[in-house]
Design a protein around this motif. Structure first.
Motif, short mmCIF file in Angstrom:
data_model
loop_
_atom_site.label_atom_id
_atom_site.label_comp_id
_atom_site.label_asym_id
_atom_site.label_seq_id
_atom_site.Cartn_x
_atom_site.Cartn_y
_atom_site.Cartn_z
N GLU A 240 -4.20 13.73 -5.11
CA GLU A 240 -5.55 13.54 -5.62
C GLU A 240 -5.55 12.69 -6.89
N TYR A 241 -4.61 12.98 -7.79
CA TYR A 241 -4.53 12.21 -9.03
C TYR A 241 -4.05 10.79 -8.74
N ALA A 242 -3.08 10.66 -7.84
CA ALA A 242 -2.57 9.33 -7.48
C ALA A 242 -3.68 8.45 -6.93
N LEU A 243 -4.55 9.03 -6.10
CA LEU A 243 -5.67 8.27 -5.55
C LEU A 243 -6.67 7.92 -6.66
N ALA B 139 8.20 -2.62 -13.97
CA ALA B 139 7.42 -3.87 -13.96
C ALA B 139 6.34 -3.83 -12.89
N ARG B 140 6.69 -3.34 -11.70
CA ARG B 140 5.70 -3.29 -10.62
C ARG B 140 4.63 -2.24 -10.91
N LEU B 141 5.01 -1.14 -11.53
CA LEU B 141 4.03 -0.10 -11.87
C LEU B 141 3.00 -0.63 -12.85
N VAL B 142 3.44 -1.43 -13.81
CA VAL B 142 2.49 -2.04 -14.75
C VAL B 142 1.53 -2.96 -14.01
N GLN B 143 2.03 -3.71 -13.02
CA GLN B 143 1.14 -4.58 -12.23
C GLN B 143 0.12 -3.75 -11.46
N ILE B 144 0.53 -2.60 -10.95
CA ILE B 144 -0.36 -1.78 -10.13
C ILE B 144 -1.38 -1.03 -10.97
N LEU B 145 -0.94 -0.45 -12.09
CA LEU B 145 -1.79 0.48 -12.84
C LEU B 145 -2.22 -0.04 -14.20
N GLY B 146 -1.54 -1.05 -14.73
CA GLY B 146 -1.75 -1.43 -16.12
C GLY B 146 -0.75 -0.72 -17.01
N PHE C 71 0.84 -1.19 0.00
CA PHE C 71 0.00 0.00 0.00
C PHE C 71 0.88 1.24 0.00
N ARG C 72 0.28 2.34 -0.49
CA ARG C 72 0.96 3.63 -0.48
C ARG C 72 -0.01 4.69 0.06
N LEU C 73 0.47 5.48 1.01
CA LEU C 73 -0.29 6.61 1.54
C LEU C 73 0.51 7.88 1.30
N MET C 74 -0.20 8.97 1.03
CA MET C 74 0.48 10.25 0.78
C MET C 74 -0.06 11.33 1.71
N THR C 75 0.82 12.22 2.12
CA THR C 75 0.38 13.42 2.83
C THR C 75 -0.07 14.45 1.80
N PRO C 76 -0.86 15.45 2.19
CA PRO C 76 -1.48 16.36 1.22
C PRO C 76 -0.52 17.10 0.29
N ILE D 141 -6.17 7.36 -9.86
CA ILE D 141 -5.73 6.31 -10.78
C ILE D 141 -5.39 5.00 -10.07
N GLY D 142 -5.42 5.01 -8.74
CA GLY D 142 -5.16 3.78 -8.01
C GLY D 142 -3.71 3.55 -7.65
N LEU D 143 -2.88 4.59 -7.78
CA LEU D 143 -1.47 4.44 -7.41
C LEU D 143 -1.32 4.42 -5.89
N ILE D 144 -2.17 5.16 -5.18
CA ILE D 144 -2.12 5.16 -3.73
C ILE D 144 -3.47 4.71 -3.18
N ASP D 145 -3.50 4.46 -1.87
CA ASP D 145 -4.68 3.91 -1.23
C ASP D 145 -5.41 4.90 -0.34
#
Length: 298
Positions: free
Chosen positions: A215-218, A191-198, A165-170, A220-224
């Motif tokens: 906001e954008y990371a959340l 390789a891992r980014l492709v698994q996470i995002l396509g 999982f990935r969490l980001m501060t504002p 597209i599903g890059l962060i949780d």
């Protein structure tokens, strides 16, 4: 019968059940000579990687090189490998948070080392070393979270992808800046980014080399999750992680192992591995106690 099955499975060799803990991507057959690579990396000193293990089964791994935005020196790469080995042997562990000192995550590799490791072979050796380490990190039987404060750039962005999982501060950002350095990711991040995002979204982030804000990371599903504005993001991350690590260590660790098997093995092998891991908890103390208490699902 269930007790017999539980005891029988527990007598199985660890290599059958914990394959993900010991498998390295590279060895001498790939030209990977770990001792020689470590000797060269040790020349680049500075910074540190620290690990604290709490009684609740959550570990805190901290990157300490704030003068260089927590960039990895060669010595830090070796220390990270050592901490991963320590975590592999932490039988009471359930979760791990990775973060950087002084409110920033990591800016990748120390450029002083990069300039002196300029030959293609030196670059590939560092690549193999870090891919081995981050693959072992990804396969840990712990639920892992990257807490991104400030900037996660280049190799730092790659490190976040090795966590569950990935969490980001504002006010933070993730940025795959490799293209601007005339490079591509080398620590397994692509390789891992492709698994996470396509492949499509991964290509956009790598070819654009643009800032990915929370906001954008959340979206597209890059962060949780985006953490609330707070002076205690580490404490908030611990609270978030405990939602996933609540319960006995043997069960949490088994959950992570079956997910790793499903992600990395072909279907039939993943199913067989899941069966074996299931056998380690079926009829075990936690399972029998839950049956005795007639646990109800709410």
């Amino acid at each position: 019968m269930t007790a017999f099955l539980w005891k029988s499975v527990h007598r199985m060799p660890n290599s059958m059940l914990l394959w993900q803990r010991t498998m390295s991507l590279y060895n001498h057959t790939h030209g990977f000579e770990e001792k020689e690579i470590k000797k060269k990396l040790q020349q680049f000193t500075g910074g540190s990687v620290s690990l604290s293990k709490k009684e609740d089964g959550i570990g805190i791994l901290t990157l300490n090189n704030p003068k260089l935005m927590n960039a990895f020196t060669g010595a830090m790469m070796i220390e990270l490998q050592e901490k991963v080995t320590e975590l592999e042997n932490w039988e009471d562990g359930k979760g791990l948070i990775i973060h950087g000192a002084e409110n920033t995550f990591c800016s990748g590799s120390d450029l002083n080392a990069v300039r002196l490791l300029s030959s293609p072979q030196d670059g590939m050796n560092m690549c193999m070393f870090m891919q081995n380490t981050l693959t072992r990190l990804m396969r840990l039987p712990l639920i892992t979270v990257a807490l991104v404060q400030g900037k996660a750039l280049g190799g730092g962005a790659e490190l976040t992808t090795a966590c569950d999982f990935r969490l980001m501060t504002p006010e933070s950002e993730i940025r795959f800046v490799h293209k601007q350095m005339g490079l591509v990711p080398g620590w397994g991040g692509a390789a891992r980014l492709v698994q996470i995002l396509g492949s499509s979204l991964a290509l956009k982030l790598l070819s654009g080399a643009s800032k990915v804000q929370p906001e954008y990371a959340l979206h597209i599903g890059l962060i949780d999750a985006i953490l609330s504005p707070s002076d205690e993001p580490l404490e908030e991350t611990c609270t978030w992680l405990k939602l996933h690590t609540k319960g006995p260590a043997e069960v949490i660790r088994a959950v992570k192992k079956v997910v790793v098997a499903g992600r990395e093995l072909q279907l039939e092998a993943a199913l067989r591995t899941e069966m074996k891991i299931f056998g380690t908890v079926w009829g075990g103390p936690v399972n029998l106690e839950a049956l005795t208490q007639r646990t109800r699902h709410k």
